[in-house]
Design an enzyme around this catalytic site. Structure first.
Site, PDB file in Angstrom:
ATOM      1  N   CYS A   1      -1.450 -35.639  16.521  1.00  0.00           N
ATOM      2  CA  CYS A   1      -1.126 -35.922  15.131  1.00  0.00           C
ATOM      3  C   CYS A   1      -2.242 -35.561  14.150  1.00  0.00           C
ATOM      4  CB  CYS A   1      -0.714 -37.395  15.004  1.00  0.00           C
ATOM      5  SG  CYS A   1       0.259 -37.784  13.518  1.00  0.00           S
TER       6      CYS A   1
ATOM      7  N   LYS B   1      -7.079 -40.110  21.454  1.00  0.00           N
ATOM      8  CA  LYS B   1      -7.067 -39.559  20.100  1.00  0.00           C
ATOM      9  C   LYS B   1      -8.388 -39.816  19.375  1.00  0.00           C
ATOM     10  CE  LYS B   1      -4.285 -39.728  15.823  1.00  0.00           C
ATOM     11  NZ  LYS B   1      -3.152 -40.405  15.157  1.00  0.00           N
TER      12      LYS B   1
ATOM     13  N   GLU C   1       3.994 -38.858  19.854  1.00  0.00           N
ATOM     14  CA  GLU C   1       3.070 -39.967  19.658  1.00  0.00           C
ATOM     15  C   GLU C   1       3.867 -41.263  19.496  1.00  0.00           C
ATOM     16  OE1 GLU C   1      -0.846 -40.949  16.909  1.00  0.00           O
ATOM     17  OE2 GLU C   1       0.837 -39.892  15.988  1.00  0.00           O
TER      18      GLU C   1
END
Length: 267
Positions: A156, A116, A43
Site C-alpha cells: 500500500c 510493512k 492488505e
C-alpha cells in the site's frame, strides 16, 4: 515455458474474520481455476474492523494461528504460490501489531515475510488515518525467488517511496497488496503503479480492497496487473473478484534489452 499466469484477489473485507476467510477461499479457488500459479490477497484481507484497534485483538504469533493455517492450507490445496496480503502479527508492543505479508510456496511452506515499512498518515477534512497508532513499522526489504524470477514485496503506502523498490535489486515482479482510500486512490493509484513498473522494468501485481466497508471506509479497488512497459494488462474497478494476467519472461527480457535503463543507472 516463458509464460506464467498470476492473479490478484480483490475483496471488500468485513470486521468478521470467518466471513473474510470464506470469501478468500472462494476467490482463491476462482484464481486457481483460471490457471494462476501465483496469487496475492489484498492488505487487511482477514479483518477490516469497525475501529483500527480491532485488528490488535486478532494478532497472531508467527507460525501459529487460524489465519496463517488458512493461507498455508490454501497454497497447498491449489499448488500455487500464495502472497497473503497482510495480517496482524504480534509485535511485542502493547496495542500495536506488525502489518505483515507472508508468502507460502506450493507445498504450503513459509517462503518469505515482509513487515510493512511505511505507515499511512492522511488528514483532509473529516477523513483522517494514522496507522502508526496501531502498527509498528517494519525495517527490512522483502523479496523471494519464484520460478519466473525474483518477486519484490511491498504494501500500500510503500508505493509512494520508490527507493524501497530500488533496494530490492532486479525483480521480475513487484506485488502491492493495498487498501488505498478512495480519495488518494482516485488521484494517485494507477499512476504510481505504472511508474513503479516503468522505472523498474518489471511486472506489477496490485491486489486491493475495493468498495464501501461496514465501518464506513471506502477503498478504491482497481486491482490491476501492469506490464514492464507500463501498460495496464487487466483491472477490476470495484467489488470482489480476481484479476489474472501472464508474466512473460521473453517480454521482460525484450524490454530490458531495447531500453537498458537499469544498466544506465549512475546512482
Amino acid at each position: 515455458m516463458s509464460k506464467t499466469t498470476i492473479a490478484a484477489v480483490q475483496m471488500v473485507s468485513t470486521p468478521k474474520v470467518e466471513e473474510n476467510l470464506d470469501t478468500a477461499r472462494r476467490l482463491l479457488a476462482e484464481a486457481a481455476g483460471k490457471g494462476a500459479r501465483l496469487v496475492t490477497l489484498p492488505e487487511y484481507w482477514p479483518i477490516m474492523g469497525m475501529s483500527d484497534t480491532d485488528k490488535v485483538g486478532h494478532a497472531e504469533r508467527p507460525g501459529d494461528g487460524p489465519i496463517q493455517e488458512f493461507m498455508a492450507a490454501q497454497a497447498r490445496e491449489h499448488g500455487f504460490w500464495l502472497i497473503g496480503g497482510t495480517l496482524p502479527l504480534a509485535s511485542g508492543e502493547a496495542g500495536r501489531v506488525l502489518n505483515t505479508t507472508l508468502v507460502y510456496d506450493p507445498e504450503g511452506q513459509p517462503a518469505s515475510r515482509y513487515d510493512k515499512i511505511h505507515l499511512f498518515g492522511f488528514t483532509r477534512g473529516s477523513e483522517s488515518y494514522d496507522e502508526a497508532r496501531t502498527i509498528v513499522p517494519g525495517e527490512a526489504v522483502g523479496s523471494f525467488e519464484a520460478p519466473f524470477g525474483r518477486v519484490g514485496l511491498s504494501v500500500c503506502y510503500d508505493l509512494r517511496f520508490p527507493e524501497l523498490y530500488r533496494a530490492m535489486g532486479e525483480v521480475a515482479l513487484i506485488v502491492v497488496p493495498a487498501a488505498f482510500t478512495h480519495t488518494t486512490g482516485l488521484a494517485h493509484w494507477e499512476v504510481l503503479l505504472r511508474a513503479r513498473a516503468i522505472e523498474n522494468q518489471c511486472y506489477v501485481l496490485a491486489s486491493a480492497q475495493g468498495g464501501t466497508h461496514r465501518n464506513g471506509r471506502r477503498t478504491f479497488g482497481h486491482s490491476m496487473m501492469i506490464g514492464p512497459w507500463g501498460e495496464v494488462l487487466g483491472q477490476l474497478p470495484e467489488g470482489e473478484g480476481v484479476v489474472c494476467g501472464e508474466i512473460d519472461t521473453a517480454v521482460l527480457a525484450e524490454v530490458r534489452q531495447s531500453l537498458p535503463a537499469l544498466k544506465h543507472r549512475k546512482l
